[in-house]
Write a protein that holds these residues in place. Sequence first.
Motif: not given
Length: 256
Positions: A166-192
């Motif tokens: 939700g925070l990612t989508k909102t910030a993406a909309l707010e700053y799209a015109q100012q050339k800040i791209r905001v995306n999310a990465i959603s990992p599955g199960g990762i060996e950590t």
Amino acid sequence: MNSMYGKVALITGATSGIGKASAIEFSKQGATVVLAGRRESEGEAVTKEIRDAGGEAMFIKTDVADEEQIKALVEKTVATYGRLDVAFNNAGVEGEFNIKTAEQTVEHYQQVFDINVKGVLLSMKHEIPAMLEHGGGAIINTASVVGSIGIAGAGVYVASKHAVLGLTKTAALEYAQQKIRVNAISPGGIETEMFQRAAGTPEEKSQGRQYFTSLHPVGRLGTPEEIANAVVFLASPGASFITGANLLADGGWTVQ
Ligand code: NAD
């Protein structure tokens, strides 16, 4: 190669796992890397590894649940390297698993949301003005497969990762015109370290590991390096038309 040449990339939770692998990959691709995390000796060790390989890096001890520390992190980054181009807001905790909704506590909720949600919000709050100073940038926030689906017994963690989207989508909309791209990465199960904790006690581990592995159609867990590659792509000029996206790097878990 070297798609990040000349860029300054800030990574939270960089002392282990996905954050560590990403710090190393950003450096390999030419970025100057600022590593943030709570564990000083681990952070300095990753920084040394990057410097020994010829990269430029600095560790700043930071708790992302503390706004003053995030503010100081961004200020020191800009004071040292002159700019901020990329932020990977990755620090997170899993909290307790195997707690059903009727047994959840306010303390548990606060512990997880303070880091996973407030930490991402405050990170973006202080990173965005620094990026705007130099015409834009790219932000990647770590969500999870469980930002898109539920998992029984993990309601607080699941909700926190839905909130990151939700925070990612909102910030993406707010700053799209100012050339800040905001995306999310959603990992599955990762060996950590986190996966090892979430998979259960030493006695339960082989069972937990088998169960989690079985959720991935590719028949295996992912590696931190596989997530790092996806994160660097989202930060790179090759992703110039991608904003507000949720990149599921989950071995097919969520399309079943
Ligand atoms: P990890 O435990 O190795 O990494 C988490 C990092 O965040 C650690 O370095 C930890 O010290 C740091 N951290 C925790 N609280 C912090 C705070 N308050 N301030 C600063 N740093 C803090 O595990 P990981 O798997 O690499 O986790 C990275 C991210 O990936 C997390 O957001 C996690 O929720 C997410 N994730 C992990 C998996 C998985 O299977 N491993 C799957 C989906 C999403």
